[in-house]
Design an enzyme around this catalytic site. Structure first.
Site, PDB file in Angstrom:
ATOM      1  N   PHE A   1     -13.016  -2.067   8.678  1.00 45.92           N
ATOM      2  CA  PHE A   1     -13.694  -1.218   9.539  1.00 45.92           C
ATOM      3  C   PHE A   1     -15.111  -2.356   9.721  1.00 45.92           C
ATOM      4  CE2 PHE A   1     -13.115   3.307   8.300  1.00 45.92           C
ATOM      5  CZ  PHE A   1     -11.920   3.390   9.130  1.00 45.92           C
TER       6      PHE A   1
ATOM      7  N   LYS B   1       0.868  -1.247  -0.045  1.00 45.49           N
ATOM      8  CA  LYS B   1       0.088   0.176  -0.104  1.00 45.49           C
ATOM      9  C   LYS B   1       0.829   1.470   0.124  1.00 45.49           C
ATOM     10  CE  LYS B   1      -4.188  -2.022   2.081  1.00 45.49           C
ATOM     11  NZ  LYS B   1      -3.772  -3.237   2.488  1.00 45.49           N
TER      12      LYS B   1
END
Lengths: 80, 422
Positions: free
Chosen positions: B410, B343
């Site tokens: 999440f 990332k």
């Protein structure tokens, strides 16, 4: 007052824009679903674009009767 | 045909990413340590608190004909392009049909996920409704915005009739899709599954929403160095977009048709935190349980693991918790594990992350090389592990080696995927 030829040309441009079919292939005897890759959802787009272009009102109930390009051209010519 | 615990292998890969529009260019970008993060120059971005993102390197409009593209949300466009690449890479041509002996449609599935679904379609069509009125709202809006649209469109493309699925678990969605696909083949439900993740959420609303959660990097002046997992100065993730897709196949099926095999897809470990809706559990306990679950339920030796493609999004808490969990579960074996946070180059693709990072993990095993983590200027004191920094690292050239790909989302979703050379 639009002529049949003018409406056909305009409709061919709309079908080209929405379904990517070459304008010369959009002929009066062609079926939207079977020949021109215009499914029921895309037909709604064709109808809205045609209303805007020709100033015609195509009622929702009428859309199911517009099976060929000729059906649509005739309806528009008769209703503008 | 219904034997349980069948071996699953990867036979095709496809990627549409900020580093390149196909798997080869993506991999080349990763090895070169290239950042895909740039300043957002669009007018709408001018007043936003975050004005950087990792957009796809190639616009899908350059690849897909307009009549196709206009009926697909951007997330489905990415998925379709990556899936076509993976399908071809696996040696398939055209959709599965009843006439072909090679693969029956009833034995083929797709599992493609996104974290948010067709968010730009939803928001754009709301603008159309407000500005242009009822008649102008596209009749394609619903099939475009539904989160299962990428899976369904890829299913239509390849002719999948064993099942089309879309697990949703925020940033773990792509990995969960691939785990689900492995289980479909393992359990005998399908012989081939096209699986992955996609996301297209570079739009002012998601950017502001994430930014207001204090989750994103605000390093607007230095985009290429903004995504910096494990660095002391990391200040949040950078939003990326794109898709990664793999073709998974039962080992028997792949062997029968003489398919090229990249590696084995061993299985998944899963857990959930029950801690907080958005914050990671700080000790990494949930991640630990997912790793433990992987080793409990799969025949994988910890000593075989030499590489981890970490979740590592560049948030202060998350990066540390993941390393704690890896350290706890792998123990002394962590010493020979090369950890990469890709990332740092691609940004965070949310539901697409598990897709492109699986492609990266598969290629790392295939080429026996771990991609670098860029932008680690000063390693955080809490990161006590072997991070591959700046340059790619060779993995052991001999013997069977395995790699993990972590994804967390999440909601407290933890997914660990495992792959191994054959």
């Amino acid at each position: 007052m639009a002529t049949q030829t003018e409406v056909l040309e305009g409709l061919a441009e709309i079908v080209n824009e929405i379904a990517g079919i070459p304008v010369e292939d959009v002929a009066l005897d062609k079926s939207f679903t079977d020949d021109l890759d215009v499914d029921s959802l895309s037909m709604v787009e064709v109808v809205v674009a045609a209303e805007e272009r020709f100033g015609a009102k195509i009622p929702d109930d009428e859309v199911k009767n517009l099976k060929t390009v000729g059906d649509a051209v005739n309806f528009i010519v008769a209703n503008v | 045909m219904t034997a349980e615990n069948r071996t699953v292998v990867v036979t095709g890969i496809g990627a549409f990413t900020p580093l390149g529009g196909d798997a080869a260019t993506f991999w080349e970008g990763l090895l070169a340590g290239r950042s895909g993060v740039h300043a957002l120059t669009e007018e709408w971005a001018a007043e936003l608190p975050v004005r950087i993102a990792a957009k796809v390197a190639v616009e899908p409009s350059e690849i897909l004909p307009r009549p196709v593209a206009r009926k697909l949300d951007r997330s489905a466009q990415f998925a379709l392009i990556a899936a076509r690449e993976a399908w071809k890479d696996a040696g398939f041509e055209g959709p599965a049909t009843a006439d072909t002996n090679e693969l029956a449609p009833e034995r083929l599935g797709t599992v493609i996920a996104s974290g948010i679904g067709g968010v730009t379609t939803l928001l754009d069509q709301y603008d159309v409704l407000k500005q242009q009125g009822v008649r102008k709202v596209s009749p394609h809006t619903v099939p475009m915005l539904m989160p299962n649209s990428p899976a369904a469109n890829v299913g239509l493309e390849v002719g999948a009739r064993a099942g089309v699925h879309t697990p949703v678990s925020a940033c773990a969605s792509g990995a969960e899709a691939i785990g689900y696909a492995i289980e479909m083949i393992r359990s005998g439900r399908a012989d081939v599954v096209v699986a992955g993740g996609t996301e297209a959420a570079v739009h002012p609303l998601p950017i502001v929403a994430f930014s207001n959660m204090m989750a994103m990097s605000k390093n607007n002046d230095d985009p290429e160095h903004a995504s910096r997992p494990y660095d002391k100065a990391r200040d949040g993730f950078v939003l990326g977009e794109g898709a990664g897709v793999v073709v998974l196949e039962s080992a028997e099926h792949a062997a029968a048709r003489g398919a090229r095999v990249y590696c084995e897809a061993i299985g998944q470990g899963l857990s959930s935190d029950a801690h907080h809706i958005a914050q990671p559990e700080p000790t990494g306990a949930g991640v630990s349980r997912a790793i433990a679950d992987l080793f409990d339920r799969n025949e994988l030796d910890k000593a075989e693991v030499v590489h981890v493609n970490a979740h590592a999004t560049s948030t202060p808490q998350g990066d540390t918790a993941e390393i704690k969990a890896l350290s706890r579960e792998l123990g002394e074996h962590l010493e020979h594990v090369a950890i990469s946070a890709t990332k740092s180059m691609t940004g965070h693709l949310l539901g697409g992350a598990g897709g492109i990072e699986t492609v990266a993990t598969v290629l790392a095993l295939h080429h026996r090389i771990a991609p670098p983590t860029i932008n680690v200027v000063e390693l955080d004191d809490d990161i006590d592990a072997d991070i591959v920094r700046d340059e790619p690292r060779k993995l052991p050239v001999e013997g069977r080696i395995a790699a993990l790909n972590n994804s967390f989302g999440f909601g407290g979703h933890n997914v660990v995927l495992a792959f191994r050379t054959v």
